[in-house]
Design an enzyme around this catalytic site. Structure first.
Site, PDB file in Angstrom:
ATOM      1  N   HIS B 136     -12.065   9.276  -0.977  1.00 56.83           N
ATOM      2  CA  HIS B 136     -11.273   9.976  -1.984  1.00 56.83           C
ATOM      3  C   HIS B 136     -12.201  11.003  -2.637  1.00 56.83           C
ATOM      4  O   HIS B 136     -13.411  10.790  -2.704  1.00 56.83           O
ATOM      5  CB  HIS B 136     -10.815   8.938  -3.007  1.00 56.83           C
ATOM      6  N   ASP B 213     -16.422   1.809  -4.009  1.00 54.97           N
ATOM      7  CA  ASP B 213     -15.233   2.336  -4.686  1.00 54.97           C
ATOM      8  C   ASP B 213     -14.092   1.378  -4.359  1.00 54.97           C
ATOM      9  O   ASP B 213     -13.552   1.394  -3.264  1.00 54.97           O
ATOM     10  CB  ASP B 213     -14.944   3.754  -4.172  1.00 54.97           C
ATOM     11  N   GLN B 216      -8.792   0.976  -4.241  1.00 53.34           N
ATOM     12  CA  GLN B 216      -7.723   0.449  -3.387  1.00 53.34           C
ATOM     13  C   GLN B 216      -8.061  -0.946  -2.875  1.00 53.34           C
ATOM     14  O   GLN B 216      -7.296  -1.515  -2.089  1.00 53.34           O
ATOM     15  CB  GLN B 216      -7.481   1.379  -2.192  1.00 53.34           C
ATOM     16  N   LYS B 239      -4.003   0.768 -11.000  1.00 52.81           N
ATOM     17  CA  LYS B 239      -3.595   0.425  -9.639  1.00 52.81           C
ATOM     18  C   LYS B 239      -3.500  -1.085  -9.466  1.00 52.81           C
ATOM     19  O   LYS B 239      -3.114  -1.584  -8.407  1.00 52.81           O
ATOM     20  CB  LYS B 239      -4.589   1.006  -8.629  1.00 52.81           C
ATOM     21  N   CYS B 377      -5.761  13.451  -2.194  1.00 56.27           N
ATOM     22  CA  CYS B 377      -7.103  13.673  -2.747  1.00 56.27           C
ATOM     23  C   CYS B 377      -8.166  13.271  -1.737  1.00 56.27           C
ATOM     24  O   CYS B 377      -9.215  12.730  -2.094  1.00 56.27           O
ATOM     25  CB  CYS B 377      -7.301  12.932  -4.067  1.00 56.27           C
TER      26      CYS B 377
END
Lengths: 149, 421
Positions: B136, B213, B216, B239, B377
């Site tokens: 991302h 990261d 997700q 999220k 993104c």
């Protein structure tokens, strides 16, 4: 689905399938690039301007049906028009799709009126206007890329 | 992925009652263009359960006050609720200590913090930062900024045609000048679950710290930062069924201790004079100014909600829906999946004939279906697969196979409108 047919009129689908005046323009003397950073749509508009008239026009790029068809119909509406008239068309087209200044229904705008349905889809206004913003930059001789943001 | 936390699960996977889960989310009763909402844009943001909405409202109605300051009752309540949320997140990630949990604005700020404060101190001209080709933008640009400033070099692990990182290339990139590796747990554009435990171990053998990261990842898989042995893990509250504007940076205490503050202000100091300032202890050193108190408390409620459902049970349910989606969409003529990774979580990305993703998104919206369309993104990923944009359907604990069918039927409407695809 009548709503969607207002947006995706046959003329728009046709110009998306077979974009007119698509590709580089030999002898172009004005060009500009435009991007929609939100979606990555890209367009380049090439003009040949002589005695303040648009004698040649083409576009290149990738995008959704609305943006490709809008660019295609735009090129058809510009040929042999004065630069001032092209700028006026930009204003009227923008007014129609963005519904600003009270909007207009596209009366007297010929094929461009097919995009009047865009006003009901605010998220798609930038798709319809990308090529036009790029056109204005080309007319103004701006060298930098324009953005819908 | 670890296989513990079973004690918090409600039981075996078949006990997962999606109809009951859906009742926890008020927004799922909404209609869009006269059709029931089919919300498949969870990778952008997840919907909020009633318990989170009510917890945030309850804070404002009965506890609202600034934290870590007043001696009055409300400030005590607010401070306790805020720190309880930190404890809930610590348990959720199985971090060793509460002080390793830093509240920030989101995963983006967490990564910027590490790039700025860790990279700012540890990067010199010619040093290298390793990321992957499936990042991302939020795990690209912060590193570009610090690399430009320091004269360091960004190195990119290539991704193969399936959407998996090329491990041999990764191993070759780990060199004597590599100062940090930053990787996504799960790709937001492809759905790839990266073998992060293995990749972290590989980097550690070369003495290189790793940031994950987890934007997700955390909503869809049990995360045990001690088992993974990651040095930093970043995720966003919104999220994970929590409020927007809040995120978490987990960092190993030793690394966080050695880093300078991110921002100056109140709460991050012990003493201030015009000559010198002594910084506060972890995690407050990184929490300058009044934080998003209601948001953090809401995140705590979201973590408790997810833990109550059982993250393993949620993941198993999502995997079932996802497997059905892959199977169902693969059968749609003209549809091509972008990314067919070895392990997938939470989402599918696809193109459909030569119809642009935005046109598909508008048509699906008329059917009440919310999907993400565009480059997500992740423009380098789009370039890698040679597409300008994709449609992304992403799933959460409340999605069903029936909703996948609605999506597939919506695509048939696209086909009819565009004269056959």
């Amino acid at each position: 689905m009548s709503d969607l047919r207002d947006l995706y009129q046959e003329l728009i689908l046709d110009h998306n399938r077979k974009p007119r005046n698509f590709g580089p323009l030999a002898g172009a003397n004005r060009s500009a690039r435009g991007v929609n950073p939100l979606c990555g749509d890209k367009v380049a508009v090439h003009l040949h301007v002589e005695d303040d008239r648009v004698t040649g026009v083409s576009f290149e790029g990738t995008g959704c049906a609305i943006s490709i068809a809008s660019a295609s119909v735009m090129t058809e509406s510009l040929k042999e028009q004065s630069c001032d008239h092209a700028r006026e068309l930009f204003e009227r087209f923008h007014q129609m799709v963005a519904n600003d200044d009270g909007g207009n229904d596209g009366a007297g705008m010929g094929k461009l009126a097919a995009f009047a349905g865009v006003r009901d889809y605010p998220a798609r206004v930038k798709c319809a206007t990308l090529a036009w913003h790029t056109l204005r930059a080309a007319l103004d001789g701006e060298d930098k890329a324009v953005s819908t943001e | 992925m670890r296989q513990v936390k079973t004690a918090e699960c409600n039981g075996p996977a078949e006990a997962f009652d999606v109809a009951r889960v859906r009742e926890d989310f008020p927004i799922l009763g909404e209609s869009v263009h006269g059709k029931p909402l089919v919300y498949l844009d969870n990778a952008a943001t997840a919907q909020k359960p009633r318990s989170v909405i009510e917890r945030v409202a309850g804070y404002y109605e009965t506890e609202n006050s600034n934290i870590h300051r007043g001696v009055h009752r409300l400030s005590e309540l607010a401070t306790r609720a805020y720190e309880d949320a930190r404890g809930a997140v610590r348990r959720f990630l199985n971090a060793a200590q509460d002080r390793e949990i830093v509240f920030v604005r989101g995963a983006t700020e967490a990564i910027n913090l590490v790039a700025r404060c860790y990279g700012g101190v540890n990067l010199e001209a010619g040093d290298e930062v390793v990321i992957s080709a499936m990042e991302h933008h939020s795990n690209i640009v912060p590193w570009q900024l610090i690399c430009q400033e320091k004269g360091a070099v960004l190195r990119v692990i290539p991704v193969d045609d399936r959407g998996d990182v090329v491990m041999e290339a990764y191993h070759r990139l780990l060199g004597p000048r590599t100062r940090i590796v930053a990787l996504p747990h799960v790709s937001n554009a492809l759905g790839t679950v990266n073998p992060i435990k293995e990749m972290i171990a590989d980097a550690h053998r070369a003495g290189i710290p790793v940031l994950i990261d987890g934007a997700q990842g955390a909503p869809h898989a049990a995360v045990d930062v001690q088992d993974l042995d990651c040095d930093f893990y970043a995720f966003s509250s919104h999220k994970l069924y929590g409020p927007t504007g809040v995120g978490v940076l987990y960092g190993k205490a030793g690394l966080l201790e050695a880093m300078p503050p991110y921002q100056g202000g109140g709460d991050m100091i012990l003493t201030v004079s015009f000559e010198a300032t002594e910084y506060n202890a972890l995690p407050y050193k990184f929490e300058a100014g009044t934080p998003n108190i209601a948001g953090v408390i809401g995140l705590g409620a979201a973590v408790e909600y997810l833990t109550g459902l059982g993250i393993e049970a949620v993941a198993a349910h999502e995997d079932r829906v996802l497997a059905y989606a892959v199977e169902r969409l693969t059968c749609v003529p003209g549809l091509r999946l972008i990314g067919t990774p070895a392990r997938r979580a939470s989402l599918v990305s696809f193109i459909f004939g030569d119809v642009h993703a935005h046109d598909i998104g508008t048509i699906l919206d008329q059917e009440g279906i919310a999907v993400r369309t565009g480059h997500h993104c992740a423009m380098p990923v789009m370039d890698r697969f040679g597409v300008p944009a994709t449609v992304r359907a992403s799933f959460a604990c409340y999605n069903t196979e029936a909703e996948v069918d609605v999506l597939a039927e919506g695509l048939e409407r696209v086909r009819r409108l565009f004269d056959g695809v």
